[in-house]
Scaffold this motif. Structure first.
Motif, PDB file in Angstrom:
ATOM      1  N   ARG A  60      -8.873   9.481   2.612  1.00 51.59           N
ATOM      2  CA  ARG A  60      -9.084   9.795   4.025  1.00 51.59           C
ATOM      3  C   ARG A  60      -8.873  11.280   4.265  1.00 51.59           C
ATOM      4  N   ASN A  61      -9.571  11.807   5.273  1.00 49.89           N
ATOM      5  CA  ASN A  61      -9.365  13.215   5.614  1.00 49.89           C
ATOM      6  C   ASN A  61      -8.148  13.348   6.515  1.00 49.89           C
ATOM      7  N   ALA A  62      -7.860  14.561   6.968  1.00 49.67           N
ATOM      8  CA  ALA A  62      -6.655  14.831   7.755  1.00 49.67           C
ATOM      9  C   ALA A  62      -6.644  14.095   9.094  1.00 49.67           C
ATOM     10  N   THR A  63      -7.809  13.743   9.619  1.00 48.31           N
ATOM     11  CA  THR A  63      -7.860  13.024  10.902  1.00 48.31           C
ATOM     12  C   THR A  63      -7.825  11.509  10.718  1.00 48.31           C
ATOM     13  N   GLY A  64      -7.781  11.038   9.460  1.00 44.64           N
ATOM     14  CA  GLY A  64      -7.692   9.607   9.193  1.00 44.64           C
ATOM     15  C   GLY A  64      -9.020   8.926   8.933  1.00 44.64           C
ATOM     16  N   ALA A 109     -16.111  15.126  -5.763  1.00 40.21           N
ATOM     17  CA  ALA A 109     -16.492  16.540  -5.797  1.00 40.21           C
ATOM     18  C   ALA A 109     -17.159  16.955  -4.493  1.00 40.21           C
ATOM     19  N   GLY A 110     -17.944  16.068  -3.918  1.00 40.74           N
ATOM     20  CA  GLY A 110     -18.623  16.382  -2.666  1.00 40.74           C
ATOM     21  C   GLY A 110     -17.699  16.476  -1.463  1.00 40.74           C
ATOM     22  N   ILE A 111     -16.660  15.657  -1.429  1.00 37.92           N
ATOM     23  CA  ILE A 111     -15.787  15.674  -0.253  1.00 37.92           C
ATOM     24  C   ILE A 111     -14.717  16.752  -0.316  1.00 37.92           C
ATOM     25  N   VAL A 112     -14.427  17.263  -1.513  1.00 41.69           N
ATOM     26  CA  VAL A 112     -13.395  18.301  -1.627  1.00 41.69           C
ATOM     27  C   VAL A 112     -13.765  19.515  -0.775  1.00 41.69           C
ATOM     28  N   ALA A 113     -15.048  19.809  -0.671  1.00 40.58           N
ATOM     29  CA  ALA A 113     -15.498  20.967   0.109  1.00 40.58           C
ATOM     30  C   ALA A 113     -15.361  20.731   1.618  1.00 40.58           C
ATOM     31  N   LEU A 114     -15.178  19.494   2.035  1.00 38.61           N
ATOM     32  CA  LEU A 114     -15.157  19.173   3.461  1.00 38.61           C
ATOM     33  C   LEU A 114     -13.847  19.502   4.167  1.00 38.61           C
ATOM     34  N   THR A 115     -12.739  19.384   3.482  1.00 32.02           N
ATOM     35  CA  THR A 115     -11.450  19.575   4.129  1.00 32.02           C
ATOM     36  C   THR A 115     -10.404  20.026   3.121  1.00 32.02           C
ATOM     37  N   LYS A 116      -9.260  20.456   3.612  1.00 35.89           N
ATOM     38  CA  LYS A 116      -8.206  20.977   2.737  1.00 35.89           C
ATOM     39  C   LYS A 116      -7.106  19.973   2.454  1.00 35.89           C
ATOM     40  N   GLU A 117      -6.997  18.939   3.279  1.00 34.97           N
ATOM     41  CA  GLU A 117      -5.912  17.976   3.124  1.00 34.97           C
ATOM     42  C   GLU A 117      -6.454  16.559   3.166  1.00 34.97           C
ATOM     43  N   PHE A 118      -5.964  15.730   2.258  1.00 37.14           N
ATOM     44  CA  PHE A 118      -6.401  14.344   2.160  1.00 37.14           C
ATOM     45  C   PHE A 118      -5.194  13.418   2.094  1.00 37.14           C
ATOM     46  N   THR A 119      -5.423  12.173   2.468  1.00 36.10           N
ATOM     47  CA  THR A 119      -4.449  11.111   2.253  1.00 36.10           C
ATOM     48  C   THR A 119      -5.104  10.104   1.332  1.00 36.10           C
ATOM     49  N   MET A 162       0.838  -1.184   0.000  1.00 35.02           N
ATOM     50  CA  MET A 162       0.000   0.000   0.000  1.00 35.02           C
ATOM     51  C   MET A 162       0.881   1.245   0.000  1.00 35.02           C
ATOM     52  N   GLU A 163       0.440   2.213  -0.715  1.00 38.66           N
ATOM     53  CA  GLU A 163       1.159   3.472  -0.845  1.00 38.66           C
ATOM     54  C   GLU A 163       0.248   4.586  -0.333  1.00 38.66           C
ATOM     55  N   GLN A 164       0.809   5.540   0.394  1.00 35.54           N
ATOM     56  CA  GLN A 164       0.036   6.676   0.887  1.00 35.54           C
ATOM     57  C   GLN A 164       0.556   7.961   0.257  1.00 35.54           C
ATOM     58  N   ILE A 165      -0.373   8.778  -0.223  1.00 33.29           N
ATOM     59  CA  ILE A 165      -0.024  10.038  -0.861  1.00 33.29           C
ATOM     60  C   ILE A 165      -0.811  11.144  -0.167  1.00 33.29           C
ATOM     61  N   LYS A 166      -0.126  12.138   0.351  1.00 33.18           N
ATOM     62  CA  LYS A 166      -0.794  13.300   0.943  1.00 33.18           C
ATOM     63  C   LYS A 166      -1.001  14.325  -0.160  1.00 33.18           C
ATOM     64  N   VAL A 167      -2.213  14.882  -0.203  1.00 33.49           N
ATOM     65  CA  VAL A 167      -2.548  15.809  -1.280  1.00 33.49           C
ATOM     66  C   VAL A 167      -3.501  16.889  -0.760  1.00 33.49           C
ATOM     67  N   ALA A 168      -3.341  18.094  -1.299  1.00 33.07           N
ATOM     68  CA  ALA A 168      -4.234  19.198  -0.951  1.00 33.07           C
ATOM     69  C   ALA A 168      -5.564  19.009  -1.678  1.00 33.07           C
ATOM     70  N   GLY A 169      -6.612  19.594  -1.138  1.00 33.01           N
ATOM     71  CA  GLY A 169      -7.951  19.447  -1.694  1.00 33.01           C
ATOM     72  C   GLY A 169      -8.061  19.831  -3.150  1.00 33.01           C
ATOM     73  N   ASP A 170      -7.369  20.885  -3.566  1.00 31.81           N
ATOM     74  CA  ASP A 170      -7.452  21.328  -4.958  1.00 31.81           C
ATOM     75  C   ASP A 170      -6.723  20.400  -5.925  1.00 31.81           C
ATOM     76  N   LYS A 171      -5.892  19.509  -5.427  1.00 31.83           N
ATOM     77  CA  LYS A 171      -5.151  18.562  -6.268  1.00 31.83           C
ATOM     78  C   LYS A 171      -5.728  17.137  -6.200  1.00 31.83           C
ATOM     79  N   LEU A 172      -6.776  16.938  -5.384  1.00 33.42           N
ATOM     80  CA  LEU A 172      -7.315  15.596  -5.170  1.00 33.42           C
ATOM     81  C   LEU A 172      -7.795  14.957  -6.470  1.00 33.42           C
ATOM     82  N   LYS A 173      -8.653  15.634  -7.207  1.00 35.71           N
ATOM     83  CA  LYS A 173      -9.230  15.048  -8.418  1.00 35.71           C
ATOM     84  C   LYS A 173      -8.155  14.741  -9.462  1.00 35.71           C
ATOM     85  N   SER A 174      -7.222  15.659  -9.684  1.00 33.34           N
ATOM     86  CA  SER A 174      -6.188  15.415 -10.695  1.00 33.34           C
ATOM     87  C   SER A 174      -5.270  14.260 -10.284  1.00 33.34           C
ATOM     88  N   THR A 175      -4.976  14.149  -9.004  1.00 37.66           N
ATOM     89  CA  THR A 175      -4.139  13.042  -8.517  1.00 37.66           C
ATOM     90  C   THR A 175      -4.859  11.712  -8.688  1.00 37.66           C
TER      91      THR A 175
END
Length: 84
Positions: A30-34, A59-69, A1-14
């Motif tokens: 996952r959101n910033a709290t896991g 698209a719906g979750i991008v509005a929820l937080t700024k950082e994703f894993t 398994m690989e984990q990638i941290k990404v900002a909300g504005d880069k989530l869809k393109s990643t």
């Protein structure tokens, strides 16, 4: 398994880039709290029409937080074949 941290504005393109690679079996967002927001198994021949609900959820979750894993589970057989 690989984990990638990404900002909300880069989530869809990643996510699009990972799906295009073709060796991804499963994607977990996952959101910033896991907390798991999306857990999506993928198949090698997944067509664009089948991804419509996935993109709607993204698209719906991008509005929820700024950082994703993004947790990526890759197909080991495909990796071995491409490495040779």
């Amino acid at each position: 398994m690989e984990q990638i941290k990404v900002a909300g504005d880069k989530l869809k393109s990643t996510l699009k880039q990972l799906i295009r690679e073709g060796n991804v079996r499963r994607i977990i967002v996952r959101n910033a709290t896991g907390r798991t927001l999306i857990d999506m198994p993928l198949s090698a021949g997944l067509a664009g029409a089948f991804l419509a609900p996935f993109w709607a959820a993204v698209a719906g979750i991008v509005a929820l937080t700024k950082e994703f894993t993004i947790v990526v589970e890759r197909d080991k057989e495909h990796q071995v074949a491409t490495a040779e």
